[in-house]
Design an enzyme around this catalytic site. Structure first.
Site, PDB file in Angstrom:
ATOM      1  N   THR A 138     -21.042 -37.131  54.607  1.00 29.61           N
ATOM      2  CA  THR A 138     -20.538 -37.960  56.670  1.00 29.61           C
ATOM      3  C   THR A 138     -19.195 -37.545  57.000  1.00 29.61           C
ATOM      4  O   THR A 138     -18.038 -37.349  55.642  1.00 29.61           O
ATOM      5  CB  THR A 138     -20.723 -39.269  56.650  1.00 29.61           C
ATOM      6  OG1 THR A 138     -19.668 -40.289  56.381  1.00 29.61           O
ATOM      7  CG2 THR A 138     -22.270 -39.851  56.903  1.00 29.61           C
ATOM      8  N   GLU A 284     -26.470 -38.681  59.367  1.00 36.03           N
ATOM      9  CA  GLU A 284     -27.699 -39.703  58.304  1.00 36.03           C
ATOM     10  C   GLU A 284     -29.225 -39.971  58.582  1.00 36.03           C
ATOM     11  O   GLU A 284     -29.773 -40.441  57.947  1.00 36.03           O
ATOM     12  CB  GLU A 284     -27.429 -41.588  58.616  1.00 36.03           C
ATOM     13  CG  GLU A 284     -26.298 -42.166  58.264  1.00 36.03           C
ATOM     14  CD  GLU A 284     -24.984 -41.506  58.765  1.00 36.03           C
ATOM     15  OE1 GLU A 284     -25.443 -40.882  59.754  1.00 36.03           O
ATOM     16  OE2 GLU A 284     -24.157 -42.208  59.091  1.00 36.03           O
ATOM     17  N   LYS A 401     -13.776 -50.514  77.724  1.00 35.96           N
ATOM     18  CA  LYS A 401     -14.169 -52.259  78.135  1.00 35.96           C
ATOM     19  C   LYS A 401     -13.041 -52.462  79.160  1.00 35.96           C
ATOM     20  O   LYS A 401     -12.494 -53.237  78.811  1.00 35.96           O
ATOM     21  CB  LYS A 401     -14.120 -52.509  77.358  1.00 35.96           C
ATOM     22  CG  LYS A 401     -15.528 -54.240  77.529  1.00 35.96           C
ATOM     23  CD  LYS A 401     -15.670 -55.179  76.480  1.00 35.96           C
ATOM     24  CE  LYS A 401     -16.974 -55.812  76.897  1.00 35.96           C
ATOM     25  NZ  LYS A 401     -17.858 -56.900  76.072  1.00 35.96           N
TER      26      LYS A 401
HETATM   27  P1  AMP Z   1     -22.423 -36.012  62.941  1.00 35.74           P
HETATM   28  O1  AMP Z   1     -22.989 -36.885  61.915  1.00 35.74           O
HETATM   29  O2  AMP Z   1     -21.308 -35.919  62.364  1.00 35.74           O
HETATM   30  O3  AMP Z   1     -23.501 -35.463  62.400  1.00 35.74           O
HETATM   31  O4  AMP Z   1     -22.422 -36.749  63.724  1.00 35.74           O
HETATM   32  C1  AMP Z   1     -23.184 -37.939  64.119  1.00 35.74           C
HETATM   33  C2  AMP Z   1     -23.231 -38.050  65.988  1.00 35.74           C
HETATM   34  O5  AMP Z   1     -22.371 -37.184  66.341  1.00 35.74           O
HETATM   35  C3  AMP Z   1     -23.917 -39.624  66.300  1.00 35.74           C
HETATM   36  O6  AMP Z   1     -23.824 -40.224  66.169  1.00 35.74           O
HETATM   37  C4  AMP Z   1     -23.192 -38.521  67.400  1.00 35.74           C
HETATM   38  O7  AMP Z   1     -21.932 -39.810  67.823  1.00 35.74           O
HETATM   39  C5  AMP Z   1     -22.797 -38.110  67.664  1.00 35.74           C
HETATM   40  N1  AMP Z   1     -24.313 -36.852  68.465  1.00 35.74           N
HETATM   41  C6  AMP Z   1     -25.111 -35.641  68.215  1.00 35.74           C
HETATM   42  N2  AMP Z   1     -25.593 -35.886  68.776  1.00 35.74           N
HETATM   43  C7  AMP Z   1     -25.729 -35.592  70.303  1.00 35.74           C
HETATM   44  C8  AMP Z   1     -25.727 -35.426  71.740  1.00 35.74           C
HETATM   45  N3  AMP Z   1     -26.597 -35.068  71.848  1.00 35.74           N
HETATM   46  N4  AMP Z   1     -24.960 -36.203  72.340  1.00 35.74           N
HETATM   47  C9  AMP Z   1     -23.885 -37.492  71.912  1.00 35.74           C
HETATM   48  N5  AMP Z   1     -23.765 -37.463  70.959  1.00 35.74           N
HETATM   49  C10 AMP Z   1     -24.584 -36.690  69.823  1.00 35.74           C
END
Ligand code: AMP
Length: 503
Positions: A138, A284, A401
């Site tokens: 991650t 994940e 918030k």
């Molecule tokens: P990563 O593990 O680097 O791919 O990041 C995942 C995170 O990216 C998710 O938990 C979201 O917070 C954000 N994310 C991925 N796709 C979207 C989407 N379509 N809309 C909003 N946030 C997204």
């Protein structure tokens, strides 16, 4: 490709790679990286894709934690590799030559290495379908990066779902082009899914400027491609700047994910003849878990209404279960109740690799049963509407918030990016003496465009209640971005932490 991947598998085995050992890759999207996607697991190894945009210190940590023994690296990335190699257990370095300039130096050349492999040798069978095929870390915006191992089963089931109509409808007549890096979440599983169905695959290498991408899309007849919204902003701008320069295949599917694409972008893609598909997923979840597709009851909807829904909402793909859990337990599917999105699917990770203390990211783990691994707590705030569409509002930590009520920074920034003068916008929460927190908008204007706080406030007032509107605007030249092209709000929060509110 198969022959070269088999050569790589045999050469790795001859070099002493044992089943389950990790082989790092530090490469752009190109054919050698694709060969590694097959050759490393074909040798029984686990492919560990390293993110070339990370700091060397972070790469040192990640490569050591995963215990990478062999590294396949692009010649152009050797200077980066040299900055962390001595802090890892990597013993063998194989260099892929993608430029004319850089020589492999003291390291082994990839072509020479695979020439020593016999393509007729059988591949190593995984112990069972739960055996790890690859591992990815991650981005570690909260604490240390965490490793997620992907099983053959997870990648295969996910690839099969991408072939379904409500996945990506992928087939042998497609030409795919993952712009999303092959080091980020398996390039959303483009490589395995495209190979499974026998689609032609186009890989852009290190050239991610809009002109290069459009040249490939038009020249190679790409029918499906995927990238973060930042890339699509640049591509749509380039298309509008030079109408007629590129002719794209009609109905080209454009997957936008990794961050939410603003409605203005989704409409823009559609107006330019592309079919936008908004997807959500995370490291994940192996790759995409939800995709925006119309339900039968939307058949008579005006196109704009469908597009605006798709900019915000997406449906779980087949085999994916979602729920939203608030303070009072599971939230109703009424489109309003917000809570944390939790997810369960055969391709959602059940644990992090060797990361004690992270077990609470899953609920109800069932010991000894690898298929009943509970729900994964995503850390995303979402709601689900009565039709089953999911809307992500924010990361838990990005919500504002104010006076005890939640404001979605993502909704605000998407609306601000709908203003014609705005190129990019990020909204962050800053501490406020009276309200606890209030939103600050950081805005990048388009070149030679003008807009002030009053223009943006008036633009937002049409859509949001007054208490949602940002208290202040910072007009800046550029937004900081993460290694995967998302707005890096933590940097902005730090930069403006002590910023006084005007009133
Ligand atoms: P990563 O593990 O680097 O791919 O990041 C995942 C995170 O990216 C998710 O938990 C979201 O917070 C954000 N994310 C991925 N796709 C979207 C989407 N379509 N809309 C909003 N946030 C997204």
């Amino acid at each position: 490709m198969a022959g070269r991947a088999r050569r790589l598998a045999d050469a790795l085995r001859k070099a002493g790679l044992k089943p389950g050992e990790r082989v790092g890759t530090l490469m752009w999207n190109h054919h050698i990286h694709l060969e590694a996607y097959f050759g490393i697991p074909g040798a029984g190894g686990v492919m560990h894709t390293l993110n070339l945009r990370l700091h060397p210190d972070e790469l040192a940590f990640i490569a050591s934690h995963a215990e990478d023994r062999i590294l396949i690296v692009d010649d152009v990335l050797l200077p980066l590799a040299r900055r962390f190699l001595d802090r890892t257990r990597i013993e063998k370095i194989i260099v892929a030559r993608i430029s004319d300039e850089a020589a492999p130096g003291e390291f082994e050349d990839y072509e020479a290495f695979i020439a020593g492999g016999d393509p007729s040798e059988p591949l190593v069978e995984p112990e069972d379908e739960f055996t790890a095929c690859s591992i990815c870390y991650t981005s570690g915006t909260t604490g240390r990066p965490k490793g997620v191992a992907y099983s053959h089963r997870a990648l295969m089931l996910h690839a099969m779902c991408l072939g379904m109509k409500d996945g990506w409808d992928l087939g042998q007549n497609d030409t795919t082009m993952p712009i999303v890096p092959m080091f980020h979440v398996n390039a959303w599983n483009f490589p395995y899914a495209a190979t499974l169905v026998g689609a032609k695959q186009v890989l852009p290498g290190p050239y991610l400027d809009p002109e290069s991408l459009l040249d490939l899309m038009a020249g190679e007849g790409v029918t499906i491609t995927g990238a973060v919204p930042t890339i699509w902003f640049a591509v749509t701008d380039a298309l509008r700047a030079e109408p007629g320069r590129w002719t794209l295949p009609p109905g080209i599917r454009v997957i936008a994910g990794g961050a939410s694409p603003p409605p203005a972008l989704v409409r823009g893609l559609d107006a330019l003849g592309m079919v936008p598909i908004h997807g959500w997923g995370m490291t994940e979840t192996t790759a995409g878990a939800t995709m925006a597709h119309p339900k039968p009851e939307m058949a008579g909807w005006p196109r704009e209404q469908v597009l605006d829904l798709f900019a915000e909402r997406h449906l779980p793909m087949p085999l994916v279960e979602v729920r939203v859990v608030g303070d009072e337990g599971e939230a109703p599917w009424d489109g309003a109740a917000m809570g944390e999105l939790q997810i369960r699917a055969p391709w959602v990770a059940a644990r992090y690799h060797d990361a004690p203390g992270t077990e609470d990211r899953w609920t109800d783990q069932v010991a000894g049963d690898r298929t009943a691994d509970g729900w994964f707590r995503t850390g995303d705030v979402a709601n689900i509407d009565p039709a089953g569409f999911v809307k992500i509002s924010d990361r838990t930590r990005d919500l504002v918030k104010s006076g005890g009520e939640w404001i979605s920074s993502q909704d605000l920034e998407n609306a601000i990016m709908g203003h014609p003068a705005v190129k990019e916008a990020a909204v962050i929460a800053l501490p406020h003496p009276k309200w606890g927190e209030r939103p600050l908008a950081c805005v990048v204007l388009r070149e030679s465009a003008a807009a002030g706080p009053d223009d943006l406030a008036a633009h937002l007032a049409a859509e949001f209640p007054k208490w949602w509107l940002p208290d202040a605007y910072e007009f800046i030249a550029e937004l900081p971005k993460t290694s995967t092209g998302k707005f890096q709000k933590s940097v902005l929060r730090e930069r403006y932490a002590d910023r006084p509110w005007e009133s």
